[in-house]
Enzyme design. Sequence first.
Site, mmCIF file in Angstrom:
data_model
loop_
_atom_site.group_PDB
_atom_site.id
_atom_site.type_symbol
_atom_site.label_atom_id
_atom_site.label_comp_id
_atom_site.label_asym_id
_atom_site.label_seq_id
_atom_site.Cartn_x
_atom_site.Cartn_y
_atom_site.Cartn_z
ATOM 1 N N ALA A 48 22.319 -49.068 7.863
ATOM 2 C CA ALA A 48 21.964 -47.688 7.541
ATOM 3 C C ALA A 48 23.051 -47.019 6.704
ATOM 4 O O ALA A 48 22.745 -46.280 5.764
ATOM 5 C CB ALA A 48 21.702 -46.902 8.818
ATOM 6 N N ALA A 51 22.817 -48.434 3.195
ATOM 7 C CA ALA A 51 21.620 -47.898 2.541
ATOM 8 C C ALA A 51 21.820 -46.444 2.122
ATOM 9 O O ALA A 51 21.501 -46.059 0.995
ATOM 10 C CB ALA A 51 20.414 -48.024 3.473
ATOM 11 N N GLU A 52 22.353 -45.630 3.018
ATOM 12 C CA GLU A 52 22.549 -44.220 2.673
ATOM 13 C C GLU A 52 23.621 -44.062 1.601
ATOM 14 O O GLU A 52 23.518 -43.178 0.742
ATOM 15 C CB GLU A 52 22.901 -43.375 3.898
ATOM 16 C CG GLU A 52 22.996 -41.907 3.543
ATOM 17 C CD GLU A 52 22.546 -40.970 4.647
ATOM 18 O OE1 GLU A 52 22.696 -39.753 4.427
ATOM 19 O OE2 GLU A 52 22.058 -41.418 5.690
ATOM 20 N N THR A 53 24.610 -44.913 1.590
ATOM 21 C CA THR A 53 25.658 -44.833 0.567
ATOM 22 C C THR A 53 25.098 -45.085 -0.824
ATOM 23 O O THR A 53 25.316 -44.293 -1.745
ATOM 24 C CB THR A 53 26.791 -45.830 0.883
ATOM 25 O OG1 THR A 53 27.374 -45.490 2.139
ATOM 26 C CG2 THR A 53 27.857 -45.807 -0.202
ATOM 27 N N SER A 56 22.252 -42.327 -1.649
ATOM 28 C CA SER A 56 22.748 -40.979 -1.962
ATOM 29 C C SER A 56 23.563 -40.978 -3.251
ATOM 30 O O SER A 56 23.587 -39.972 -3.965
ATOM 31 C CB SER A 56 23.552 -40.400 -0.799
ATOM 32 O OG SER A 56 24.679 -41.186 -0.509
#
Length: 132
Positions: A48, A51-53, A56
């Site tokens: 997660a 993925a968010e890195t 975003s």
Amino acid sequence: MHPEHAAEQLTSRMGIEILKASLDEVVGRMPVEGNRQPYGLLHGGANAVLAETVGSTLSALHAMPDRFPVGLELACTHHRSATAGYVTGTARPIHVGRSTSTTEIVLVDDDGRRVCTAKLTCLHRDTRPLVS
């Protein structure tokens, strides 16, 4: 980023590095070593974070400098475990608008096998959040 916060960045702690960044895709990787859960498998929360890195980062490339993206929702489906090497995440835009963006992120292991599929939606704020 505020210079006084540089040492506490989660991406640094997890060994995440951005390999490619364009408006079409952002690619980053993270080592499995140091990011495992107690049973020796890559931690789902680490998926997660990667993925968010990358997701975003892609949103920021589209929104900034006029607007500032912040995550609204992250959904991850974990397909298989990784036990060694690196996991590489590729983020591609699904939707880019003025106020929101949605990104699909595919994480694969060193053999190209899909480890996780994620979807990230970011809100594009008019102002940067205050950091104390």
